[in-house]
Design an enzyme around this catalytic site. Sequence first.
Site, mmCIF file in Angstrom:
data_model
loop_
_atom_site.group_PDB
_atom_site.id
_atom_site.type_symbol
_atom_site.label_atom_id
_atom_site.label_comp_id
_atom_site.label_asym_id
_atom_site.label_seq_id
_atom_site.Cartn_x
_atom_site.Cartn_y
_atom_site.Cartn_z
ATOM 1 C CB VAL B 18 -0.952 0.015 1.222
ATOM 2 C CG1 VAL B 18 -1.817 1.269 1.209
ATOM 3 C CG2 VAL B 18 -1.823 -1.250 1.250
ATOM 4 C CB ALA B 47 10.225 6.451 7.783
ATOM 5 C CB VAL B 134 -13.129 -1.197 8.332
ATOM 6 C CG1 VAL B 134 -14.273 -2.204 8.129
ATOM 7 C CG2 VAL B 134 -12.720 -1.157 9.796
ATOM 8 N N GLY B 136 -10.942 -2.049 3.027
ATOM 9 C CA GLY B 136 -10.090 -1.604 1.915
ATOM 10 C C GLY B 136 -10.591 -0.324 1.282
ATOM 11 C CB ILE B 138 -15.717 -0.383 1.100
ATOM 12 C CG1 ILE B 138 -15.523 -1.641 0.256
ATOM 13 C CG2 ILE B 138 -17.191 -0.039 1.219
ATOM 14 C CD1 ILE B 138 -16.079 -2.898 0.908
ATOM 15 N N GLY B 189 -1.774 -16.336 -3.211
ATOM 16 C CA GLY B 189 -1.406 -15.111 -2.508
ATOM 17 C C GLY B 189 -2.572 -14.455 -1.780
ATOM 18 C CD GLU B 192 -0.164 -12.387 5.288
ATOM 19 O OE1 GLU B 192 1.059 -12.584 5.343
ATOM 20 O OE2 GLU B 192 -0.664 -11.313 4.944
ATOM 21 C CG ASP B 203 -8.156 -8.868 9.265
ATOM 22 O OD1 ASP B 203 -7.344 -7.933 9.302
ATOM 23 O OD2 ASP B 203 -9.109 -8.918 8.453
ATOM 24 C CE LYS B 207 -9.964 -5.599 8.215
ATOM 25 N NZ LYS B 207 -9.760 -6.571 7.114
#
Lengths: 441, 441
Positions: B18, B47, B134, B136, B138, B189, B192, B203, B207
């Site tokens: 990202v 950084a 939350v 992506g 959207i 992919g 993970e 995850d 959210k």
Amino acid sequence: MAQAEDIVRIGLLGAGNVGAQVARTLVEERELISARVGTPVKLIGVAVRDPEAPRDWKIPGELLTTDAEALVDEADLIVELIGGYEPAGALIERALRRGAAVVTGNKALLATRGAELDAIAAETGAVLRYEASVGGAIPILRPIEESLSGDRITKVMGIVNGTTNYILDQMDTTGAAFGDALAEAQKLGYAEADPTADVEGHDAAAKAAILGTLAFHAPFTLDEVYCEGISQVTADDIEAAAASGYVIKLLAIAEKHDDGAVLRVHPTLLPRTHPLASVRGAFNAVFVVAENAGELMFYGQGAGGKPTSSAIMGDVVATARRLRASVAETPTVPAGAHLPALPIERATTQYYIDMQVADREGVIAEIAQVLADHHVSIESMRQPGSVSVEGEVESGESLGAQVQIVTHLALEKDLDATVKQLKSLDVVKSVTSVLRVEVEK
Amino acid sequence: MAQAEDIVRIGLLGAGNVGAQVARTLVEERELISARVGTPVKLIGVAVRDPEAPRDWKIPGELLTTDAEALVDEADLIVELIGGYEPAGALIERALRRGAAVVTGNKALLATRGAELDAIAAETGAVLRYEASVGGAIPILRPIEESLSGDRITKVMGIVNGTTNYILDQMDTTGAAFGDALAEAQKLGYAEADPTADVEGHDAAAKAAILGTLAFHAPFTLDEVYCEGISQVTADDIEAAAASGYVIKLLAIAEKHDDGAVLRVHPTLLPRTHPLASVRGAFNAVFVVAENAGELMFYGQGAGGKPTSSAIMGDVVATARRLRASVAETPTVPAGAHLPALPIERATTQYYIDMQVADREGVIAEIAQVLADHHVSIESMRQPGSVSVEGEVESGESLGAQVQIVTHLALEKDLDATVKQLKSLDVVKSVTSVLRVEVEK
């Protein structure tokens, strides 16, 4: 203007279907709305043509006035819900010129004089918001203006008129002719006595102009939208489309080209697998394509007093927050806010229980009794037919059978107790699955 | 801080999937982003741990630094895309304490320390935004915080983890076992190497905490979310659910009770007709129920560099606009903006053409030639079988046949010319319908 007295004075113009709901919320939910804004709000008046007219919610007599201009001159924030070009246009202009904020759902006015009104607002520093003008309750304009402000929108495509969507949906599901589906829609109140604005696509075209303007960051007006309605769509068209895997929808489309944009409203074939294809009845949905975000869809109720009032009130709260310019942002979660997180036992949902049971008489009655003892009622029960239970078949016992139950809404703790007791029954060989079911909301 | 120099200096922490997209946008689209903000923006540093690491987009060497703290101390707006608890948490806190704005997508951190970070921001007047945490791409948090700020949300229910949705979708469509579907997802992919956080629902639970916090205006944390993953879901469960008309989805649910809220993540049966049931593969969708708005749904890509960068950039633009506090609002449509509204002839779409033609040899070839002459190519052609043409059958002529064509993308003006010529053909009795088709976007 609000800062001086630290109260936001709201004036409401019009008290029809949506207006009455907005008035009710501002009066009955004043405390909640004030907390959401972060400063007190007050409805100071409701301008109507006829104070005696019957309304969905009875507005307190002292709020009613027939002098809209005086109300506009007194309020910090005007909510315009008269609709149409005049006097709505003149009143909005009057409010903006004196720097008052305006919240409106007036798509016809915005699609013709939007740029002019925006310019007046910019000149005086006033705020003009109109989320309710497209897609009823669906948050679509603010996501386009803010959430997608760092992306390039290439196309917006929406079902933005509930009347035509209802008619096309009826034609699709019942095979009705256009005229019959229209008559049905009129009978049910989904279509006006004079349905021209909806049926010929003018309402959708106004929304296409608004969507295109915000998506492409340049003003477009109603007369720049190519517009074809649904009155020429025949039952044969719908049937032939269906035979090929398509459904016909009236779409408002705004698409960006290198040198401009095409805005168009017309009946369109969509593959039945398209996200917009399953938008039924009076619902609305807007599909947005952006370079980085890809495909997005926003779905919800496109009309009606309550849904539209939600969009109006969202604009009112967000705008009122901004009127307190020098004050810090009102956080969505106020400092010190607390609400207990309840344990999963407090969840109320439906359950799916899959069991292997002994294949003998009385089993179902015994199981049903256990559920009843724990206040868990049965919505449906299936026995997919006797199946052989692999593995642990005890000698001398008959082959097991499968039982699948979907319960009505039940408390998780009652369900836990139910399952525990079911497992202890002699007739239950095993509870193979317990899963939660969300049927509606 | 931005006002002094009239430029917004942006510091980026992290340059993974990202981060590299965000860096690219800030460099390559600097002019566009500055216009959207209404004041110039500048990426002053990125950084990273290892400046030499390969990246999706090559970041100019002079921007790269390993001193994240120095960058935090210099920027007006920090974009945190390191992820995880530390050093991300300490860096965000450092930025907020000095009043710098922070945009992040760090759901784990927000679901545990969100209230604390909000409090620091409130204290120093800093802005903290996290739309990307939350769903992506959207837009869901801003609609909840602003568009629905005048309504009461009662329930939020979302497919917010693409990995588990992909696995369940594969199990549903191919009958695969959980282990096989997981292995497939890892190969592609979508999962993970260590899939625990996704598969066990952690995850999604983070959210759920964020959604519940904003929807119910009170802080909730990850450890208050009941969490059950999908590793126990069997192929038999999916098959049995399918037989009863259900599909199994991993949902994050936040529901309001009178005395608190239940937050939960678990596999859930949904009727196949539910709007969330058709959310496939790695897509995400969030369903929101509010008292007045009713049911709303927000749908789009839930992960990936480009989609997530769209949400980050939306927050960056909206936040940068606010850094210019004393300046007037940046309008979505800048004063004087103009983009030509192009005529419908410029529209490019697919077309459906329904014709009655003479039932004789060579007809199809003749029609196909007309289309080819106008650069309109044919995607599919159907002849639903010879039908008798009611009415005007000329004596001596054979009965007509029906031909239905769906074209590939074509220009409206080419299609117009095509239809005009088709009508002039002897073999074409009538063109009964010409309708536009939207297949994908």
